[in-house]
Write a protein that holds these residues in place. Structure first.
Motif, PDB file in Angstrom:
ATOM      1  N   GLY A  46      10.003   1.584   5.388  1.00 56.39           N
ATOM      2  CA  GLY A  46       9.262   1.034   4.257  1.00 56.39           C
ATOM      3  C   GLY A  46       7.808   0.790   4.598  1.00 56.39           C
ATOM      4  N   ALA A  47       7.555   0.232   5.794  1.00 61.83           N
ATOM      5  CA  ALA A  47       6.177   0.008   6.224  1.00 61.83           C
ATOM      6  C   ALA A  47       5.436   1.331   6.389  1.00 61.83           C
ATOM      7  N   SER A  48       6.123   2.336   6.917  1.00 67.02           N
ATOM      8  CA  SER A  48       5.497   3.645   7.095  1.00 67.02           C
ATOM      9  C   SER A  48       5.109   4.259   5.753  1.00 67.02           C
ATOM     10  N   LEU A  49       5.973   4.122   4.762  1.00 67.22           N
ATOM     11  CA  LEU A  49       5.664   4.661   3.438  1.00 67.22           C
ATOM     12  C   LEU A  49       4.424   3.992   2.859  1.00 67.22           C
ATOM     13  N   GLY A  50       4.350   2.665   2.956  1.00 68.30           N
ATOM     14  CA  GLY A  50       3.174   1.966   2.447  1.00 68.30           C
ATOM     15  C   GLY A  50       1.909   2.353   3.187  1.00 68.30           C
ATOM     16  N   ALA A  51       1.994   2.432   4.514  1.00 71.68           N
ATOM     17  CA  ALA A  51       0.806   2.751   5.305  1.00 71.68           C
ATOM     18  C   ALA A  51       0.335   4.180   5.070  1.00 71.68           C
ATOM     19  N   VAL A  52       1.266   5.119   5.072  1.00 70.43           N
ATOM     20  CA  VAL A  52       0.896   6.522   4.869  1.00 70.43           C
ATOM     21  C   VAL A  52       0.286   6.726   3.488  1.00 70.43           C
ATOM     22  N   SER A  53       0.790   6.026   2.500  1.00 70.17           N
ATOM     23  CA  SER A  53       0.261   6.172   1.144  1.00 70.17           C
ATOM     24  C   SER A  53      -1.214   5.784   1.078  1.00 70.17           C
ATOM     25  N   VAL A  54      -1.575   4.638   1.672  1.00 70.68           N
ATOM     26  CA  VAL A  54      -2.973   4.215   1.598  1.00 70.68           C
ATOM     27  C   VAL A  54      -3.858   5.057   2.507  1.00 70.68           C
ATOM     28  N   LEU A  55      -3.313   5.552   3.636  1.00 68.30           N
ATOM     29  CA  LEU A  55      -4.106   6.418   4.504  1.00 68.30           C
ATOM     30  C   LEU A  55      -4.485   7.707   3.784  1.00 68.30           C
TER      31      LEU A  55
ATOM     32  N   LEU B  27      -4.568   8.213   0.595  1.00 72.88           N
ATOM     33  CA  LEU B  27      -5.391   7.964  -0.598  1.00 72.88           C
ATOM     34  C   LEU B  27      -6.807   7.542  -0.237  1.00 72.88           C
ATOM     35  N   GLY B  28      -7.080   7.376   1.058  1.00 71.53           N
ATOM     36  CA  GLY B  28      -8.424   7.035   1.497  1.00 71.53           C
ATOM     37  C   GLY B  28      -8.727   5.559   1.508  1.00 71.53           C
ATOM     38  N   PHE B  29      -7.697   4.716   1.505  1.00 71.12           N
ATOM     39  CA  PHE B  29      -7.909   3.260   1.518  1.00 71.12           C
ATOM     40  C   PHE B  29      -7.381   2.664   2.826  1.00 71.12           C
ATOM     41  N   ALA B  30      -7.852   3.210   3.957  1.00 69.01           N
ATOM     42  CA  ALA B  30      -7.343   2.793   5.258  1.00 69.01           C
ATOM     43  C   ALA B  30      -7.557   1.305   5.519  1.00 69.01           C
ATOM     44  N   VAL B  31      -8.563   0.713   4.884  1.00 70.62           N
ATOM     45  CA  VAL B  31      -8.833  -0.713   5.093  1.00 70.62           C
ATOM     46  C   VAL B  31      -7.659  -1.569   4.608  1.00 70.62           C
ATOM     47  N   LEU B  32      -6.860  -1.045   3.681  1.00 68.02           N
ATOM     48  CA  LEU B  32      -5.717  -1.788   3.150  1.00 68.02           C
ATOM     49  C   LEU B  32      -4.423  -1.503   3.915  1.00 68.02           C
ATOM     50  N   LEU B  33      -4.505  -0.790   5.041  1.00 73.23           N
ATOM     51  CA  LEU B  33      -3.303  -0.368   5.750  1.00 73.23           C
ATOM     52  C   LEU B  33      -2.397  -1.541   6.139  1.00 73.23           C
TER      53      LEU B  33
ATOM     54  N   ALA C 147      12.270  10.026   3.653  1.00 72.74           N
ATOM     55  CA  ALA C 147      12.164  11.260   2.875  1.00 72.74           C
ATOM     56  C   ALA C 147      10.943  11.236   1.959  1.00 72.74           C
ATOM     57  N   ILE C 148      10.718  10.096   1.306  1.00 76.16           N
ATOM     58  CA  ILE C 148       9.546   9.978   0.418  1.00 76.16           C
ATOM     59  C   ILE C 148       8.257  10.084   1.230  1.00 76.16           C
ATOM     60  N   THR C 149       8.241   9.461   2.424  1.00 81.17           N
ATOM     61  CA  THR C 149       7.065   9.543   3.289  1.00 81.17           C
ATOM     62  C   THR C 149       6.770  10.996   3.663  1.00 81.17           C
ATOM     63  N   SER C 150       7.803  11.738   4.037  1.00 84.52           N
ATOM     64  CA  SER C 150       7.623  13.148   4.394  1.00 84.52           C
ATOM     65  C   SER C 150       7.107  13.957   3.200  1.00 84.52           C
ATOM     66  N   PHE C 151       7.628  13.646   2.014  1.00 83.67           N
ATOM     67  CA  PHE C 151       7.171  14.363   0.811  1.00 83.67           C
ATOM     68  C   PHE C 151       5.696  14.076   0.538  1.00 83.67           C
ATOM     69  N   VAL C 152       5.307  12.806   0.672  1.00 82.51           N
ATOM     70  CA  VAL C 152       3.909  12.431   0.425  1.00 82.51           C
ATOM     71  C   VAL C 152       2.992  13.137   1.415  1.00 82.51           C
ATOM     72  N   ILE C 153       3.392  13.172   2.694  1.00 85.53           N
ATOM     73  CA  ILE C 153       2.576  13.847   3.704  1.00 85.53           C
ATOM     74  C   ILE C 153       2.462  15.334   3.382  1.00 85.53           C
ATOM     75  N   PHE C 154       3.597  15.956   3.050  1.00 86.29           N
ATOM     76  CA  PHE C 154       3.596  17.394   2.741  1.00 86.29           C
ATOM     77  C   PHE C 154       2.723  17.703   1.534  1.00 86.29           C
ATOM     78  N   TRP C 155       2.738  16.830   0.531  1.00 81.91           N
ATOM     79  CA  TRP C 155       2.061  17.124  -0.729  1.00 81.91           C
ATOM     80  C   TRP C 155       0.572  16.793  -0.690  1.00 81.91           C
TER      81      TRP C 155
ATOM     82  N   VAL D   2      -2.144  10.290  10.357  1.00 80.03           N
ATOM     83  CA  VAL D   2      -0.841   9.821   9.893  1.00 80.03           C
ATOM     84  C   VAL D   2       0.194   9.907  11.004  1.00 80.03           C
ATOM     85  N   LEU D   3       0.203  11.019  11.741  1.00 84.76           N
ATOM     86  CA  LEU D   3       1.176  11.191  12.813  1.00 84.76           C
ATOM     87  C   LEU D   3       0.987  10.138  13.892  1.00 84.76           C
ATOM     88  N   SER D   4      -0.268   9.831  14.209  1.00 85.43           N
ATOM     89  CA  SER D   4      -0.540   8.805  15.215  1.00 85.43           C
ATOM     90  C   SER D   4       0.032   7.465  14.788  1.00 85.43           C
TER      91      SER D   4
END
Length: 333
Positions: free
Chosen positions: A101-110, A112-118, A161-169, A179-181
């Motif tokens: 869950g934390a990974s999904l939230g973090a990857v989403s903001v990364l 989207l360009g809002f790394a400050v909200l990570l 699965a959702i995290t992987s989809f977001v990264i792929f898309w 993101v991988l780091s």
């Protein structure tokens, strides 16, 4: 007495480890330089170092190492608690879908360009995953540890699965590396804000959890025995699980997903002091702090100037150590 001696030795080892690891790297620093810089910033006295070397100590290395110590302590502590509450020796801090869950939230903001909200997004994702796990576990009747674990596995798989989809898309170019780091666990960007988040979480949530040893010893005897001792079993179990999830969410928010710390180290400490949780919990926290300080130091120096995610180092060390611990426990049985 053995637990007290182990605690004193680990506390001294932690202080020495922090002092030494700050000096490791391309800058020519000594332990005296490190403490001189710390003293100057705490007291306002002139620093004995040049501006550049003082910045390396105070702005770069020290906050990163203190964050590593806090994250390691928190993950090991929560791992010991999760194993006790679920009576599952393979439980770790990420058992209830918190990491995914934390990974999904973090990857989403990364992406989207809002790394400050990570940190905020990672923490929110961890709490949402916990809520989804408990809701799914309760949808089929009374919430039990077994149902909670199975629900956590399901939520974790869905979030991954959702995290992987977001990264792929969405991910393009260098975004993949960033993101991988984070997904593999990294403390490279840790500054004093990260120390405040991780250290504050350990102080506010972790210390009370470390003092629950007597309660967890009663849980080890079974729910019926614990209830006969006057412990409200269900209320205490979910309070401790929720507090553990809260602490883990705060730690994952600053470090990413770092595996094996919460799984392996409680087992190693049990071999030293036995299964009693009054000693196991604080000693696991100290061991986790020392371990992650050195693991992160290896991550940033072994292939210098390139840097490994610390999660790779913990996995390389943790997997064979866990296999050895399992083999030893089997031979003793």
């Amino acid at each position: 007495m053995r637990a007290v001696i182990a605690g004193v030795v680990l506390a001294i080892t932690l202080v020495l480890s922090i002092s030494l690891t700050v000096t490791i790297g391309p800058a020519d620093l000594s332990v005296g330089d490190v403490w001189g810089s710390i003293w100057s910033h705490l007291t306002g006295a002139p620093s004995p170092l040049s501006v550049l070397r003082d910045g390396i100590v105070w702005e770069l290395r020290l906050p990163r190492i203190l964050t590593a110590a806090a994250v390691g302590a928190g993950l090991a502590l929560v791992g010991a608690i999760m194993q006790a509450l679920t009576r599952n020796q393979l439980a770790d801090p990420y058992l209830l879908g918190i990491s995914s869950g934390a990974s999904l939230g973090a990857v989403s903001v990364l992406l989207l360009g809002f790394a400050v909200l990570l940190p905020v997004a990672a923490f929110a994702g961890a709490l949402l995953a916990l809520a989804a796990t408990l809701a799914l576990a309760g949808a089929f009747g009374r919430i039990t540890p077994t149902r909670t674990v199975l629900a956590g596995v399901a939520v974790s798989s869905l979030a991954a699965a959702i995290t992987s989809f977001v990264i792929f898309w969405v991910a393009t170019g260098d975004a993949y590396r960033e993101v991988l780091s984070w997904l593999l666990g990294s403390l490279a960007g840790a500054r004093w804000e990260a120390v405040l988040i991780a250290g504050g979480a350990v102080l506010v949530v972790g210390i009370p959890l470390a003092l629950t040893g007597r309660i967890l010893d009663a849980f080890a005897l079974g729910d019926t025995t614990a209830a006969s001792l006057g412990i409200p079993v269900q209320g205490v179990r979910w309070t401790l699980l929720g507090a553990g999830a809260l602490l883990t969410g705060a730690l994952v928010a600053v470090s990413g997903s770092i595996g094996f710390v919460g799984l392996v180290l409680p087992h190693a400490v049990r071999l030293l002091v036995g299964p009693g949780h009054r000693a196991l919990l604080p000693l696991s926290a100290l061991t986790g702090a020392v371990f992650l300080v050195w693991a992160d130091t290896l991550a940033r120096t072994v292939f210098e100037p390139r840097e490994l995610p610390v999660g790779i180092v913990t996995a390389i060390i943790g997997a064979p150590v866990f296999a050895i611990l399992l083999a030893r426990r089997r031979s003793e049985a």
